[in-house]
Design an enzyme around this catalytic site. Structure first.
Site, short mmCIF file in Angstrom:
data_model
loop_
_atom_site.label_atom_id
_atom_site.label_comp_id
_atom_site.label_asym_id
_atom_site.label_seq_id
_atom_site.Cartn_x
_atom_site.Cartn_y
_atom_site.Cartn_z
N GLN A 109 0.94 -1.26 0.06
CA GLN A 109 -0.13 0.04 0.02
C GLN A 109 0.99 1.25 -0.04
OE1 GLN A 109 -3.45 -0.10 2.48
NE2 GLN A 109 -2.88 -2.10 3.14
N ASP A 182 5.62 -9.54 -13.52
CA ASP A 182 4.73 -8.51 -13.99
C ASP A 182 5.51 -7.28 -14.42
OD1 ASP A 182 5.53 -7.29 -11.56
OD2 ASP A 182 3.84 -8.09 -10.67
N LYS A 205 0.57 -8.87 -18.43
CA LYS A 205 -0.84 -9.07 -18.08
C LYS A 205 -1.49 -7.91 -18.80
CE LYS A 205 -1.25 -10.26 -13.83
NZ LYS A 205 -1.95 -10.14 -12.43
N ASP A 235 1.89 -14.35 -2.33
CA ASP A 235 0.73 -14.32 -1.60
C ASP A 235 -0.25 -15.20 -1.73
OD1 ASP A 235 -1.30 -13.56 0.31
OD2 ASP A 235 -1.20 -11.27 -0.09
N SER A 236 -1.17 -15.01 -2.63
CA SER A 236 -2.10 -16.09 -3.30
C SER A 236 -1.60 -17.04 -4.11
CB SER A 236 -3.22 -15.28 -3.69
OG SER A 236 -2.96 -14.66 -5.02
C1 R5P Z 1 2.88 -7.39 -6.81
O1 R5P Z 1 3.21 -6.30 -7.25
C2 R5P Z 1 4.12 -7.87 -5.96
O2 R5P Z 1 5.32 -7.87 -6.27
C3 R5P Z 1 3.55 -9.94 -6.11
O3 R5P Z 1 3.69 -10.29 -7.51
C4 R5P Z 1 2.07 -10.01 -5.61
O4 R5P Z 1 2.11 -9.26 -4.28
C5 R5P Z 1 1.92 -11.20 -5.69
O5 R5P Z 1 0.56 -11.92 -5.10
P1 R5P Z 1 -0.06 -12.89 -5.36
O6 R5P Z 1 0.90 -13.91 -4.91
O7 R5P Z 1 -1.34 -12.83 -4.73
O8 R5P Z 1 -0.56 -12.99 -6.85
#
Ligand code: R5P
Length: 325
Positions: A109, A182, A205, A235-236
């Site tokens: 954030q 990304d 993406k 994370d997820s």
């Molecule tokens: C986003 O900008 C971060 O660098 C990670 O790519 C992101 O937090 C990964 O999140 P998730 O595993 O939920 O896709």
């Protein structure tokens, strides 16, 4: 017990104390073992209504104190514990307090994504500063600019040397491509690619039209290559597994991921276990759960020696950045 950090490199004597919060005791113990000095005695207790109470049970007057605490899940409890430990140390006349926050929660954030939204990373930086720290040390901040949210010295360490060693030991240098999952992670990918002398590729993406599902385009040549996905946070696991899928569709022979902070919420572990990823390597910036340790394609590398070395150098007023040349 204090540690005399007078080193062969001629740094002056420095008395260090290590104080651990409860977010990641194994990492704190590993740092303590690396530095060959015990963790300072202390207690974190709860009142009946779950308020946090901290007691430092050793003299810290005049000491250079390093508080070890990741603000990982449960982020709010661990953050509050960090703030209260800092307050206790400040009131106990510590000479200098460094918050060592291997995983800096709320870092995602770091900007206003829309009107009437907070910049919580800045708020957390304000809270840590106001609690009374003199310095902050962290690892692979989500965005380097977050250092600017602090008006005190902030060292952002990189897990890259630890990952580089593992990659070279396991895979050598041939046919590797470093991939950012990304566009936001290109700088990180480029830095690792330079270390292992590999080219880079980027997963991009795109939603071509509103209402149409997202398409993952791969920029760069990955056909016949072994791909190393690099990111700061898993994370997820969605970003990672989608990127792995896209790389294989574009002809990659295998996909491995190196990600510093294993947040691994919700169904992440199952998603990764059932994915086409050959392996996911995380660090111990967040304490790995039993489920993480039991997952066949997840491995954990320790950053305790890296943090320990950075603490020693900070205490001796030596260069920390030279750890990463
Ligand atoms: C986003 O900008 C971060 O660098 C990670 O790519 C992101 O937090 C990964 O999140 P998730 O595993 O939920 O896709």
């Amino acid at each position: 017990m204090s540690f005399d950090a007078r080193g062969s490199s001629g740094g002056g004597p420095a008395k260090i104390k290590l104080v651990a919060g409860n977010s990641n005791r194994p990492l704190a113990e590993a740092i303590s073992a690396h530095l060959k000095m015990p963790l300072t005695k202390g207690q974190v207790r709860r009142f009946a209504d779950m308020e946090i109470f901290v007691e430092i049970q050793e003299n810290v007057r005049g000491e250079d104190v390093y508080v070890l605490q990741s603000t990982s899940f449960p982020a709010n409890d661990n953050l509050m514990e960090l703030l209260i430990i800092i307050d206790a140390l400040k009131r106990a006349s510590a000479r200098r307090i460094t918050a060592v926050v291997p995983y800096f929660g709320y870092a995602r954030q770091d900007r206003k994504p829309g009107p009437r939204t907070p910049i919580s990373a800045k708020l957390v930086a304000n809270l840590i500063t106001t609690a009374g720290v003199d310095r902050v040390m962290t690892v692979d901040l989500h965005a380097g600019q977050i250092q600017g949210f602090f008006d005190i010295p902030t060292d952002n360490l990189f897990a890259a040397p630890v990952m580089t060693r593992d990659i070279l030991e396991r895979y050598g240098k041939s046919d590797l491509v470093v991939v950012s999952p990304d566009v936001g992670g290109v700088v990180r990918a480029r830095a690792l690619a330079k270390r292992i002398e590999a080219p880079i590729a980027i997963c991009d993406k795109r939603r071509e039209k509103p209402g149409e599902s997202e398409v993952m385009n791969v920029i760069g040549d990955v056909a016949g290559k072994r791909c190393i996905l690099i990111d700061d946070i898993v994370d997820s696991g969605g970003t990672l597994c989608n990127a792995a899928e896209a790389l294989l569709k574009n002809g990659a022979t295998e996909v491995m991921a190196y990600i510093t902070h294993g947040v691994l919420s919700g169904g992440a572990i199952a998603r990764i276990q059932n994915s086409s990823l050959k392996s996911l390597v995380i660090t111990d910036s967040i304490e790995p759960t039993a489920a993480v340790k039991a997952t066949r394609n997840i491995r954990v590398l320790s950053i305790a020696p890296l943090i320990g070395e950075a603490i020693i150098r900070t205490s001796r007023e030596e260069s920390v950045s030279s750890l990463f040349y």
